[in-house]
Design a protein around this motif. Structure first.
Motif, mmCIF file in Angstrom:
data_model
loop_
_atom_site.group_PDB
_atom_site.id
_atom_site.type_symbol
_atom_site.label_atom_id
_atom_site.label_comp_id
_atom_site.label_asym_id
_atom_site.label_seq_id
_atom_site.Cartn_x
_atom_site.Cartn_y
_atom_site.Cartn_z
ATOM 1 N N GLY A 1 0.544 -1.286 -0.117
ATOM 2 C CA GLY A 1 0.020 -0.036 0.212
ATOM 3 C C GLY A 1 0.497 1.259 0.246
ATOM 4 N N ALA A 2 0.277 2.034 1.388
ATOM 5 C CA ALA A 2 1.154 3.081 0.828
ATOM 6 C C ALA A 2 2.721 3.779 1.588
ATOM 7 C CB ALA A 2 0.624 4.676 1.703
ATOM 8 N N TRP A 3 3.139 2.122 1.497
ATOM 9 C CA TRP A 3 4.953 1.822 2.018
ATOM 10 C C TRP A 3 5.493 1.139 0.853
ATOM 11 C CZ3 TRP A 3 1.132 1.589 5.023
ATOM 12 C CH2 TRP A 3 0.874 2.582 6.488
ATOM 13 N N ALA A 4 4.400 1.232 -0.426
ATOM 14 C CA ALA A 4 4.981 0.399 -1.399
ATOM 15 C C ALA A 4 6.129 1.505 -1.559
ATOM 16 C CB ALA A 4 4.923 0.700 -2.675
ATOM 17 N N GLY A 5 6.628 2.183 -2.194
ATOM 18 C CA GLY A 5 7.587 3.541 -2.874
ATOM 19 C C GLY A 5 8.837 3.282 -1.407
ATOM 20 N N LYS A 6 8.798 3.428 -0.183
ATOM 21 C CA LYS A 6 9.407 3.257 0.539
ATOM 22 C C LYS A 6 10.073 1.758 0.122
ATOM 23 C CE LYS A 6 8.549 6.544 4.038
ATOM 24 N NZ LYS A 6 8.433 6.563 5.617
ATOM 25 N N LEU A 7 9.571 0.303 0.298
ATOM 26 C CA LEU A 7 10.179 -0.609 0.380
ATOM 27 C C LEU A 7 10.712 -1.202 -1.430
ATOM 28 C CD1 LEU A 7 10.301 -3.295 1.863
ATOM 29 C CD2 LEU A 7 8.467 -3.932 0.953
ATOM 30 N N VAL A 8 10.102 -0.295 -2.513
ATOM 31 C CA VAL A 8 10.947 -0.476 -3.914
ATOM 32 C C VAL A 8 12.275 0.235 -3.857
ATOM 33 C CG1 VAL A 8 10.800 -0.353 -5.850
ATOM 34 C CG2 VAL A 8 8.267 -1.131 -4.627
ATOM 35 N N LYS A 9 11.880 0.774 -3.543
ATOM 36 C CA LYS A 9 13.180 2.325 -2.746
ATOM 37 C C LYS A 9 14.859 1.250 -2.275
ATOM 38 C CE LYS A 9 15.748 6.864 -3.200
ATOM 39 N NZ LYS A 9 15.162 7.948 -2.792
ATOM 40 N N THR A 10 13.658 1.109 -1.078
ATOM 41 C CA THR A 10 14.949 0.062 -0.587
ATOM 42 C C THR A 10 15.335 -1.120 -1.477
ATOM 43 O OG1 THR A 10 14.228 0.739 1.697
ATOM 44 C CG2 THR A 10 15.786 -0.924 1.119
ATOM 45 N N VAL A 11 14.720 -1.967 -1.602
ATOM 46 C CA VAL A 11 15.175 -3.220 -2.034
ATOM 47 C C VAL A 11 15.733 -3.264 -3.880
ATOM 48 C CG1 VAL A 11 13.953 -4.739 -3.216
ATOM 49 C CG2 VAL A 11 13.181 -3.976 -1.181
ATOM 50 N N SER A 12 15.337 -2.138 -4.404
ATOM 51 C CA SER A 12 15.998 -1.584 -6.411
ATOM 52 C C SER A 12 16.284 -0.789 -5.886
ATOM 53 C CB SER A 12 14.352 -2.610 -7.139
ATOM 54 O OG SER A 12 13.674 -1.207 -6.910
ATOM 55 N N GLY A 13 16.074 0.091 -5.468
ATOM 56 C CA GLY A 13 16.265 1.843 -5.699
ATOM 57 C C GLY A 13 15.400 2.669 -6.608
ATOM 58 N N PRO B 1 1.662 8.538 -1.302
ATOM 59 C CA PRO B 1 0.401 8.751 -0.587
ATOM 60 C C PRO B 1 -0.174 9.744 -0.022
ATOM 61 C CG PRO B 1 2.641 7.296 0.465
ATOM 62 C CD PRO B 1 2.819 8.219 -0.734
ATOM 63 N N LEU B 2 -1.822 9.627 -0.037
ATOM 64 C CA LEU B 2 -2.129 11.031 0.636
ATOM 65 C C LEU B 2 -3.540 10.482 2.058
ATOM 66 C CD1 LEU B 2 -4.002 12.119 -2.635
ATOM 67 C CD2 LEU B 2 -2.392 12.828 -1.454
ATOM 68 N N GLU B 3 -3.648 11.173 2.890
ATOM 69 C CA GLU B 3 -4.142 10.692 4.205
ATOM 70 C C GLU B 3 -5.338 11.736 3.588
ATOM 71 O OE1 GLU B 3 -3.760 10.693 8.331
ATOM 72 O OE2 GLU B 3 -4.837 12.888 7.702
ATOM 73 N N THR B 4 -6.726 10.474 3.327
ATOM 74 C CA THR B 4 -8.302 10.392 2.886
ATOM 75 C C THR B 4 -8.710 10.180 4.130
ATOM 76 O OG1 THR B 4 -9.634 11.073 1.312
ATOM 77 C CG2 THR B 4 -8.836 8.981 1.608
ATOM 78 N N SER B 5 -10.158 11.455 4.482
ATOM 79 C CA SER B 5 -11.409 11.260 5.010
ATOM 80 C C SER B 5 -12.537 10.854 4.301
ATOM 81 C CB SER B 5 -11.618 12.361 6.440
ATOM 82 O OG SER B 5 -11.790 13.155 6.250
ATOM 83 N N VAL B 6 -13.381 10.032 4.790
ATOM 84 C CA VAL B 6 -14.962 10.094 4.546
ATOM 85 C C VAL B 6 -16.293 10.428 6.250
ATOM 86 C CG1 VAL B 6 -14.419 7.958 3.017
ATOM 87 C CG2 VAL B 6 -15.105 7.026 5.832
ATOM 88 N N SER B 7 -17.077 10.356 5.744
ATOM 89 C CA SER B 7 -17.618 10.971 6.766
ATOM 90 C C SER B 7 -18.991 10.661 6.658
ATOM 91 C CB SER B 7 -17.973 12.840 6.510
ATOM 92 O OG SER B 7 -18.415 13.281 5.405
ATOM 93 N N TYR B 8 -19.720 11.037 7.389
ATOM 94 C CA TYR B 8 -20.828 10.103 7.740
ATOM 95 C C TYR B 8 -22.163 11.176 8.171
ATOM 96 C CZ TYR B 8 -19.193 5.589 7.536
ATOM 97 O OH TYR B 8 -18.753 4.572 7.191
ATOM 98 N N TRP B 9 -23.840 11.525 7.833
ATOM 99 C CA TRP B 9 -24.557 12.239 8.044
ATOM 100 C C TRP B 9 -25.386 11.931 8.025
ATOM 101 C CZ3 TRP B 9 -22.370 17.879 6.967
ATOM 102 C CH2 TRP B 9 -20.926 17.384 6.250
ATOM 103 N N ARG B 10 -26.112 12.384 9.251
ATOM 104 C CA ARG B 10 -27.552 12.227 9.738
ATOM 105 C C ARG B 10 -28.691 12.392 8.485
ATOM 106 N NH1 ARG B 10 -28.038 10.408 14.352
ATOM 107 N NH2 ARG B 10 -25.804 11.969 14.989
ATOM 108 N N ILE B 11 -28.953 11.209 8.699
ATOM 109 C CA ILE B 11 -30.540 10.883 7.590
ATOM 110 C C ILE B 11 -31.888 11.798 8.529
ATOM 111 C CG2 ILE B 11 -32.208 9.550 6.534
ATOM 112 C CD1 ILE B 11 -30.291 7.638 5.624
ATOM 113 N N LYS B 12 -32.367 12.922 8.055
ATOM 114 C CA LYS B 12 -33.522 13.317 8.667
ATOM 115 C C LYS B 12 -34.549 12.251 9.772
ATOM 116 C CE LYS B 12 -32.333 17.841 7.618
ATOM 117 N NZ LYS B 12 -33.272 19.236 7.085
ATOM 118 N N GLU B 13 -35.202 12.309 10.426
ATOM 119 C CA GLU B 13 -36.608 11.184 10.965
ATOM 120 C C GLU B 13 -37.384 11.538 9.938
ATOM 121 O OE1 GLU B 13 -38.874 10.981 15.184
ATOM 122 O OE2 GLU B 13 -37.089 13.045 14.572
ATOM 123 N N GLY B 14 -37.348 9.917 9.629
ATOM 124 C CA GLY B 14 -38.842 9.719 9.142
ATOM 125 C C GLY B 14 -38.434 9.276 7.136
ATOM 126 N N TYR B 15 -37.005 9.225 7.002
ATOM 127 C CA TYR B 15 -36.340 8.904 5.960
ATOM 128 C C TYR B 15 -35.438 7.962 6.416
ATOM 129 C CZ TYR B 15 -38.568 13.617 4.531
ATOM 130 O OH TYR B 15 -39.996 14.582 4.234
#
Length: 400
Positions: free
Chosen positions: A208-220, A227-241
């Motif tokens: 995953g996000a460590w691919a660049g580091k490990l591949v450079k160590t192993v092979s140059g 790597p990007l840090e991202t987020s997802v969010s959960y939003w409240r559905i209004k009552e009745g829906y």
């Protein structure tokens, strides 16, 4: 060179969705397989954890369309073998401005591949989903049959359990320091930071996000995987829906093109909450993450208010979760032999760019084929070559 413990046919480094499905594929084919993970199994530090991922076949690139079709079948097969469900089908709904190049390319792909689909205008979208979602007058909607929600942590656990049942050896908290070519007996030696060494005929690297580091160590080799840090969010559905937007009630997984680029799922993991994500993130070092630098949600708030017509509380999210992307410049995967002194003994898979989880089962099948046969049948891998970045730093050229 002395080795720790047993020797293996294949060593898989990285036990996220790609590594775990690869270990399953190899073990069930009778290969003596070792699966190594640098953290605890099922940790929340990478890209294969959390409550939900979407699956869809709507891709502009035909190679992804065919991979998703196969992957959906492999998801069904694996969960049938396991005995519980990780994949919850739904329709997929893509929407955006009628002239948006990416959306138009999705429609063209459906037409080229004879994929069942509907192209809907504003009124037709309103009718199709019984008023639960609305689009502007100058937008179009695309409805396709293959969509749904995958439970990621549960899915990774499923593949690890199946791999174990087929005889694989699983070891976590094993930080791989490097991978060496064994020049005497052939194969490779995987060196752990605690001094242990494991020999294998072949090795698959899916970190995953460590691919660049490990591949450079192993092979140059410097892989352009950011790597990007991202987020997802959960939003409240209004009552009745609440029931209107729940999985299993004919509400689709969805993606919205243009600005912002939004994706989401029906309510499933948290009753009464619906998930939205922005396809973006902050560059980071996976070992020195900011853990919540924060993304502006203003555009998402406006989008929710416009598309969900007051039925979802758009003031602020009820909950947020962090995740990692591993982005390539063209957002295409890296699936290739490491080459050099390793030739075809080491296979690299990474750069899944925020859209790879759904294809975990087919990527596992492909990686198993590559290390066992030197090629993967029924899939065109030229788009995923490492060498493409030498030819063009931006990778594959696309028109959308």
């Amino acid at each position: 060179m002395e080795y720790s413990g047993e020797e293996f046919d294949i060593i898989v480094v990285g036990a996220g969705i790609m590594g775990s499905s690869t270990a399953y594929q190899l073990a069930k084919r009778g290969q003596k397989t070792l699966l190594l993970e640098q953290f605890d199994f099922l940790h929340h530090l990478g890209s294969s954890h959390g409550e939900s991922r979407t699956i869809r076949a709507t891709y502009a690139e035909d190679y992804y369309y065919h991979m998703v079709i196969e992957s959906s079948l492999l998801w069904e097969q694996a969960q049938s073998e396991m005995g519980y469900r990780v994949y919850y089908p739904a329709e997929q709904f893509d929407m955006g401005p009628s002239e948006d190049k990416c959306l138009r390319s999705l429609i063209a792909s459906c037409q080229r591949n004879s994929a069942p689909h509907l192209i809907l205008n504003r009124d037709q979208v309103f009718d199709k989903f019984s008023g639960r979602i609305a689009i502007p007058e100058d937008w179009v909607g695309l409805v396709t049959e293959l969509g749904g929600v995958i439970k990621p942590t549960k899915a990774v656990s499923m593949f690890q359990t199946l791999a174990l049942q087929h005889g694989a050896v699983l070891r976590d908290n094993m930080v791989v320091k490097t991978i060496l070519k064994e020049n005497v007996k052939g194969g490779v030696v995987v060196v752990i930071s605690n001094g242990e060494k494991f020999w294998g005929k072949k090795c698959v690297v899916t970190v995953g996000a460590w691919a660049g580091k490990l591949v450079k160590t192993v092979s140059g080799i410097e892989l352009p995987i950011q790597p990007l840090e991202t987020s997802v969010s959960y939003w409240r559905i209004k009552e009745g829906y609440e029931a209107d937007y729940a999985i299993g009630n004919d509400f689709p997984t969805f993606a919205s093109f243009g600005d912002p680029l939004v994706y989401g799922t029906p309510s499933l993991e948290f009753p009464g909450l619906i998930k939205f994500g922005l396809h973006s993130g902050h560059p980071c070092d996976p070992d020195k993450r900011p853990w919540g630098l924060g993304m502006s949600l203003n555009s998402l708030k406006e989008w929710i208010e416009g598309r969900f017509i007051g039925r979802v509380d758009s003031n602020e999210p009820a909950a947020t979760q962090l995740c990692m992307y591993s982005m390539t410049p063209d957002e295409d995967f890296v699936i290739d032999f490491l080459g050099g002194e390793f030739e075809k003994d080491v296979v690299i898979a990474g750069g899944f760019s925020g859209h790879g989880f759904k294809m975990g089962p087919v990527v596992g099948r492909i990686l198993a084929d590559l290390v066992l046969f030197g090629e993967a049948k029924e899939v065109e891998l030229k788009h995923f070559r490492i060498a493409r970045f030498e030819e063009n730093p931006k990778g594959n050229v696309k028109e959308f």
